[in-house]
Design an enzyme around this catalytic site. Structure first.
Site, mmCIF file in Angstrom:
data_model
loop_
_atom_site.group_PDB
_atom_site.id
_atom_site.type_symbol
_atom_site.label_atom_id
_atom_site.label_comp_id
_atom_site.label_asym_id
_atom_site.label_seq_id
_atom_site.Cartn_x
_atom_site.Cartn_y
_atom_site.Cartn_z
ATOM 1 N N LYS A 124 -8.499 -2.169 5.941
ATOM 2 C CA LYS A 124 -8.704 -2.728 4.598
ATOM 3 C C LYS A 124 -7.658 -3.784 4.281
ATOM 4 C CE LYS A 124 -8.721 1.303 2.410
ATOM 5 N NZ LYS A 124 -8.919 2.445 3.300
ATOM 6 N N SER A 160 -7.603 3.288 8.972
ATOM 7 C CA SER A 160 -8.246 3.189 7.660
ATOM 8 C C SER A 160 -7.446 2.271 6.741
ATOM 9 C CB SER A 160 -8.386 4.582 7.042
ATOM 10 O OG SER A 160 -8.863 4.506 5.714
ATOM 11 N N ASP A 209 -15.066 1.630 7.330
ATOM 12 C CA ASP A 209 -14.016 2.534 6.869
ATOM 13 C C ASP A 209 -14.463 3.302 5.630
ATOM 14 O OD1 ASP A 209 -11.215 3.590 6.599
ATOM 15 O OD2 ASP A 209 -11.410 2.503 4.709
ATOM 16 N N ARG A 216 -14.690 11.863 6.569
ATOM 17 C CA ARG A 216 -13.457 12.592 6.904
ATOM 18 C C ARG A 216 -13.048 13.528 5.777
ATOM 19 N NH1 ARG A 216 -9.562 8.139 7.259
ATOM 20 N NH2 ARG A 216 -8.006 9.777 7.478
ATOM 21 N N HIS A 271 0.852 -1.189 0.000
ATOM 22 C CA HIS A 271 0.000 0.000 0.000
ATOM 23 C C HIS A 271 0.885 1.235 0.000
ATOM 24 C CE1 HIS A 271 -3.408 2.636 0.882
ATOM 25 N NE2 HIS A 271 -2.596 3.263 1.701
#
Length: 431
Positions: free
Chosen positions: A191, A187, A165, A172, A86
């Site tokens: 995931k 967050s 999320d 947000r 990520h």
């Protein structure tokens, strides 16, 4: 409807007054928000309280666990070790496009569920959707099948992954509460842990084009991510990488895909190849593919094996890897105002310009123009002559050019002396 064990206003007040939330309070408010019992304005107030007051390590880990529990966990069994990656988001960050097939070519399985871009940072799915026929949405069984056959899949997250999320992230974004380490960390990790990979690599960007502008901020986030991964039994490493200047020469969607393919064929910008190889080595280590007999990602990249996996990956998702990519109807050149050496090329300014040209979106439901973007014809440390083209702006909408040019005002600095070389990889934090 039964009696709720807590009142949302009491949880909000507790965090407002800097009190730690109990595990039961966190579990309840995430579940109640997902069910619609806690109103949007109440969750917005709590998000702001967290943004201002923070959360400790226990609270952050529990928030992550509660968001994972709001949905399903994928069981992507594979004969190969699974490892995911990520990025916290940057400008010109097409690394996943090269990295996923490269790591697969080295023997691991890479199940990467990615997202779309928002604002000045690009999204991996937006880039891949510029390839004719390519499909982001896949069922869990199809993801598992492609993982077994190809070794790599890059797709949209399924609806069942961390729905809390998804709902909180959208809130947000419109309430000024994105820049909070506990909220960012929970967050990302909710995931990624729900996706089920045994190892996880995080590329935490640092600099003007990143969410984390300074190295201490990025290190704080990296450490939080690694701690959460460790708490959930996922082998996790975070790499801090520079995002003060765009990565590679292309910023956009189709232009980044073309550049990624150049790298997969053994060419392309050296910084893209360098960072890809560093991250690949870390991912292989997380997957247990290391030691003297392990494949060398640099050699695999130059051999063309990763490019073959890329083609298989694109075809498996309905795309044509040999098809011509979209081209912009308008190309505008920005020229150097003086001769010298490019001292700065600001990542944020270039990202905003690409966004305004149509490569990005202001709201999640907005479409993107796949041909739009910026090509950096000159980069930091390169010598230019006055009047030489240094940026190439691509757009289908000529009316977007003035605002894109406004974003680029002051973005390029040309000086007499060569700037100091900035390292691409700033730090590596291992769990």
């Amino acid at each position: 409807m039964g009696q709720e064990p807590f009142a949302a206003v009491d949880v909000i007040r507790a965090k407002r007054d800097a009190e730690p939330l109990s595990d039961a309070q966190i579990d309840w408010i995430v579940d109640a928000y997902t069910r619609g019992v806690v109103a949007e304005e109440q969750m917005a107030a709590l998000a702001m309280a967290v943004c201002l007051r923070g959360m400790d390590e226990r609270e952050t880990a529990r928030l992550t666990a509660a968001m994972i529990s709001s949905g399903e966990r994928l069981e992507l069994r594979s004969e190969r070790p699974t490892v995911d990656k990520h990025s916290t988001g940057g400008v010109g960050d097409k690394i996943t496009l090269v990295l996923a097939p490269l790591v697969a070519a080295c023997g691991a399985a890479v199940p990467q569920l990615s997202g779309r871009g928002l604002g000045h940072t690009g999204g991996t799915l937006d880039k891949l959707e510029s390839i004719p026929g390519w499909q982001a949405d896949m069922s869990t069984s199809r993801i598992a099948g492609q993982l077994a056959e190809v070794g790599a899949v890059v797709a949209a997250a399924t609806e069942g992954i961390a729905p809390a999320d998804r709902k909180l992230y959208a809130l947000r974004d419109v309430t000024g509460t994105v820049e909070s380490v506990p909220l960012i960390a929970s967050s990302i990790m909710s995931k990624k842990i729900a996706e089920g990979a045994a190892g996880l690599l995080l590329d935490v960007k640092v600099g003007s084009g990143a969410f984390m502008k300074t190295r201490p901020q990025a290190a704080e986030l990296a450490d939080a991510l690694v701690r959460i991964g460790r708490a959930h039994g996922v082998r996790t490493t975070a790499v801090l990488s520079d995002m003060s200047t765009p990565l590679g020469r292309a910023v956009g969607n189709a232009v980044e895909v073309a550049e990624a393919v150049d790298v997969l064929r053994g060419g392309g910008p050296p910084d893209v190849a360098e960072l890809t190889v560093v991250l690949a080595r870390e991912m292989l280590s997380l997957a247990g593919i290391d030691g003297p007999d392990a494949p060398d990602p640099a050699a695999v990249l130059s051999s063309g094996a990763a490019h073959a996996v890329w083609q298989d990956m694109i075809r498996a998702q309905g795309g044509d890897p040999d098809a011509e990519l979209p081209r912009a109807r308008e190309v505008h050149l920005v020229e150097a105002e003086r001769s010298g050496v490019v001292a700065e090329l600001d990542a944020f300014a270039v990202g905003v310009a690409a966004w305004r040209l149509g490569a990005g979106r202001a709201r999640r439901e907005d479409p993107v123009a796949h041909a739009a973007g910026v090509r950096c014809l000159a980069r930091r440390g390169e010598r230019v002559q006055r009047g030489q083209p240094i940026l190439e702006l691509h757009t289908d909408n000529p009316e977007s050019l003035p605002s894109a040019l406004d974003a680029l005002a002051g973005a390029v600095s040309v000086g007499a002396a060569e700037p100091d070389r900035q390292p691409l990889v700033l730090d590596i934090r291992r769990g």
